[in-house]
Scaffold this motif. Structure first.
Motif, PDB file in Angstrom:
ATOM      1  N   ARG A 171       0.825  -1.220   0.000  1.00  0.00           N
ATOM      2  CA  ARG A 171       0.000   0.000   0.000  1.00  0.00           C
ATOM      3  C   ARG A 171       0.856   1.265   0.000  1.00  0.00           C
ATOM      4  O   ARG A 171       0.469   2.285  -0.551  1.00  0.00           O
ATOM      5  CB  ARG A 171      -0.930   0.007   1.210  1.00  0.00           C
ATOM      6  CG  ARG A 171      -2.108  -0.904   1.068  1.00  0.00           C
ATOM      7  CD  ARG A 171      -3.098  -0.736   2.201  1.00  0.00           C
ATOM      8  NE  ARG A 171      -2.542  -1.148   3.480  1.00  0.00           N
ATOM      9  CZ  ARG A 171      -2.319  -0.328   4.506  1.00  0.00           C
ATOM     10  NH1 ARG A 171      -2.604   0.938   4.410  1.00  0.00           N
ATOM     11  NH2 ARG A 171      -1.834  -0.802   5.635  1.00  0.00           N
ATOM     12  N   GLU A 225     -10.098   7.865   0.206  1.00  0.00           N
ATOM     13  CA  GLU A 225     -11.072   7.917   1.301  1.00  0.00           C
ATOM     14  C   GLU A 225     -11.167   6.597   2.061  1.00  0.00           C
ATOM     15  O   GLU A 225     -11.910   6.503   3.046  1.00  0.00           O
ATOM     16  CB  GLU A 225     -12.459   8.268   0.740  1.00  0.00           C
ATOM     17  CG  GLU A 225     -12.520   9.632   0.046  1.00  0.00           C
ATOM     18  CD  GLU A 225     -13.864   9.871  -0.622  1.00  0.00           C
ATOM     19  OE1 GLU A 225     -14.789   9.071  -0.390  1.00  0.00           O
ATOM     20  OE2 GLU A 225     -13.982  10.845  -1.374  1.00  0.00           O
ATOM     21  N   LEU A 226     -10.424   5.591   1.624  1.00  0.00           N
ATOM     22  CA  LEU A 226     -10.552   4.254   2.216  1.00  0.00           C
ATOM     23  C   LEU A 226      -9.567   4.052   3.359  1.00  0.00           C
ATOM     24  O   LEU A 226      -8.489   4.640   3.393  1.00  0.00           O
ATOM     25  CB  LEU A 226     -10.301   3.184   1.150  1.00  0.00           C
ATOM     26  CG  LEU A 226     -11.187   3.214  -0.097  1.00  0.00           C
ATOM     27  CD1 LEU A 226     -10.775   2.097  -1.036  1.00  0.00           C
ATOM     28  CD2 LEU A 226     -12.655   3.113   0.267  1.00  0.00           C
ATOM     29  N   SER A 227      -9.925   3.158   4.276  1.00  0.00           N
ATOM     30  CA  SER A 227      -8.979   2.717   5.303  1.00  0.00           C
ATOM     31  C   SER A 227      -7.980   1.760   4.662  1.00  0.00           C
ATOM     32  O   SER A 227      -8.165   1.291   3.528  1.00  0.00           O
ATOM     33  CB  SER A 227      -9.724   2.006   6.429  1.00  0.00           C
ATOM     34  OG  SER A 227     -10.202   0.744   5.986  1.00  0.00           O
ATOM     35  N   GLY A 228      -6.927   1.436   5.403  1.00  0.00           N
ATOM     36  CA  GLY A 228      -5.922   0.518   4.874  1.00  0.00           C
ATOM     37  C   GLY A 228      -6.499  -0.839   4.515  1.00  0.00           C
ATOM     38  O   GLY A 228      -6.187  -1.399   3.464  1.00  0.00           O
ATOM     39  N   GLN A 279      -9.662  -1.578   3.791  1.00  0.00           N
ATOM     40  CA  GLN A 279     -10.569  -1.441   2.645  1.00  0.00           C
ATOM     41  C   GLN A 279      -9.780  -1.359   1.343  1.00  0.00           C
ATOM     42  O   GLN A 279     -10.140  -1.986   0.337  1.00  0.00           O
ATOM     43  CB  GLN A 279     -11.437  -0.203   2.822  1.00  0.00           C
ATOM     44  CG  GLN A 279     -12.474  -0.322   3.926  1.00  0.00           C
ATOM     45  CD  GLN A 279     -13.134   1.004   4.251  1.00  0.00           C
ATOM     46  OE1 GLN A 279     -12.605   2.074   3.958  1.00  0.00           O
ATOM     47  NE2 GLN A 279     -14.295   0.937   4.881  1.00  0.00           N
ATOM     48  N   ILE A 321      -3.702  -3.463   8.555  1.00  0.00           N
ATOM     49  CA  ILE A 321      -5.124  -3.538   8.221  1.00  0.00           C
ATOM     50  C   ILE A 321      -5.900  -4.127   9.397  1.00  0.00           C
ATOM     51  O   ILE A 321      -5.338  -4.764  10.289  1.00  0.00           O
ATOM     52  CB  ILE A 321      -5.382  -4.347   6.929  1.00  0.00           C
ATOM     53  CG1 ILE A 321      -5.157  -5.857   7.144  1.00  0.00           C
ATOM     54  CG2 ILE A 321      -4.512  -3.850   5.787  1.00  0.00           C
ATOM     55  CD1 ILE A 321      -5.608  -6.699   5.967  1.00  0.00           C
ATOM     56  N   ASP A 322      -7.206  -3.917   9.384  1.00  0.00           N
ATOM     57  CA  ASP A 322      -8.055  -4.394  10.466  1.00  0.00           C
ATOM     58  C   ASP A 322      -8.278  -5.901  10.342  1.00  0.00           C
ATOM     59  O   ASP A 322      -8.119  -6.497   9.280  1.00  0.00           O
ATOM     60  CB  ASP A 322      -9.404  -3.664  10.433  1.00  0.00           C
ATOM     61  CG  ASP A 322     -10.100  -3.841   9.087  1.00  0.00           C
ATOM     62  OD1 ASP A 322     -10.951  -4.736   8.972  1.00  0.00           O
ATOM     63  OD2 ASP A 322      -9.775  -3.093   8.135  1.00  0.00           O
ATOM     64  N   SER A 327     -10.825  -7.154   7.654  1.00  0.00           N
ATOM     65  CA  SER A 327     -10.284  -7.190   6.291  1.00  0.00           C
ATOM     66  C   SER A 327      -9.320  -8.358   6.120  1.00  0.00           C
ATOM     67  O   SER A 327      -9.331  -9.046   5.093  1.00  0.00           O
ATOM     68  CB  SER A 327      -9.564  -5.877   5.974  1.00  0.00           C
ATOM     69  OG  SER A 327     -10.482  -4.808   5.888  1.00  0.00           O
TER      70      SER A 327
END
Length: 263
Positions: free
Chosen positions: A97, A153-156, A158, A184-185, A188
């Motif tokens: 990422r 606009e996304l989280s890691g 996502q 990441i969560d 995910s």
């Protein structure tokens, strides 16, 4: 395989299904300094292979050197009897990422649509079927509700799921992922690993650069351990030993109890 009975994503025969990747004496250098040296190994089809090692061990470089994203100073990588660079359109590469410019104005569905481009050919535009496939891939990673969002606009977690959807849209025989679980969560991570295991079950070859030693036995069938040179490779229950971990990471790892380590 329940997930794949809903859509027709991964049934194409590319001619590479069931083929091993064979890496022969591969060396890569940056500014004259060897990043990996004389790596020889074989990667199985229909398996999830992990690549582990300390920071700077050359894990990402091994992936990039295999598929020609960086030019080796010596050595070859073959899939079957074909140079792997000639099969590039059948390989989905999911980069770290940190390598992505999140300010670039592109939506989630546009990112996934890029996965269909290797099959489109020059100057051909995506058709309705390609756009439908994009939506199905986003549903698989539970990101269809975000399809109009800008990637910034996304989280890691996502964002990583969107990259996996792009790989699905490519319908590749081989999927390389570089540190997909960093930052990441847990939701995910579970979505991604469950989907990768489904892909393995239908014959895909999946290779993952990974950092968390405690997930090795849970996630991988095969393991490559690196520290600029190859330390060990093979089935997890044979390669993932205290001796190999100490050799790769140094004796400081000797007192750490790692879940699943063979001895």
């Amino acid at each position: 395989m329940e997930v794949y009975e809903k859509i027709n994503l991964a049934t194409t025969d590319h001619g590479f299904s069931g083929k091993h990747i064979r890496v022969n004496h591969l060396s890569v250098a940056y500014q004259g300094k060897k990043a990996i040296e004389n790596v020889t190994l074989s990667i199985k089809p229909g398996a999830i292979t992990g690549i582990i090692g300390p920071n700077g061990a050359g894990k990402s470089t091994l992936l990039k050197g295999m598929i020609g994203l960086v030019k080796p100073v010596e050595g070859t990588s073959l899939i079957g009897d074909v140079n792997i660079r000639e099969a590039r359109k059948h390989i989905a590469y999911v980069e770290q990422r940190s390598a992505i410019d999140l300010s670039f104005p592109i939506t989630v569905e546009e990112v996934v649509l890029l996965g269909t481009y290797p099959k489109l050919g020059i100057l051909r535009r995506p058709k309705k079927a390609h756009k439908a496939k994009v939506l199905e891939c986003l549903k698989l990673v539970k990101m269809d509700a975000f399809r109009k969002r800008q990637i910034g606009e996304l989280s890691g977690g996502q964002l990583q799921r969107v990259f996996i959807a792009r790989a699905l849209a490519q319908d590749a025989a081989i999927i390389f992922l570089d540190e997909p679980f960093v930052g990441i969560d847990m939701t995910s991570e579970k979505v991604i690993i469950d989907l990768l295991k489904e892909l393995k079950s239908i014959g895909k070859m999946i290779v993952i650069v990974h950092h968390d030693l405690h997930k090795v036995t849970e996630y991988f069938d095969e393991l490559i351990i690196m520290n600029k040179q190859l330390v060990s490779y093979g089935p997890v229950n044979k390669a993932f030993t205290t001796a190999n971990i100490q050799q790769a990471y140094g004796n400081t790892m000797g007192e750490i109890i790692i879940k699943g380590v063979r001895d």
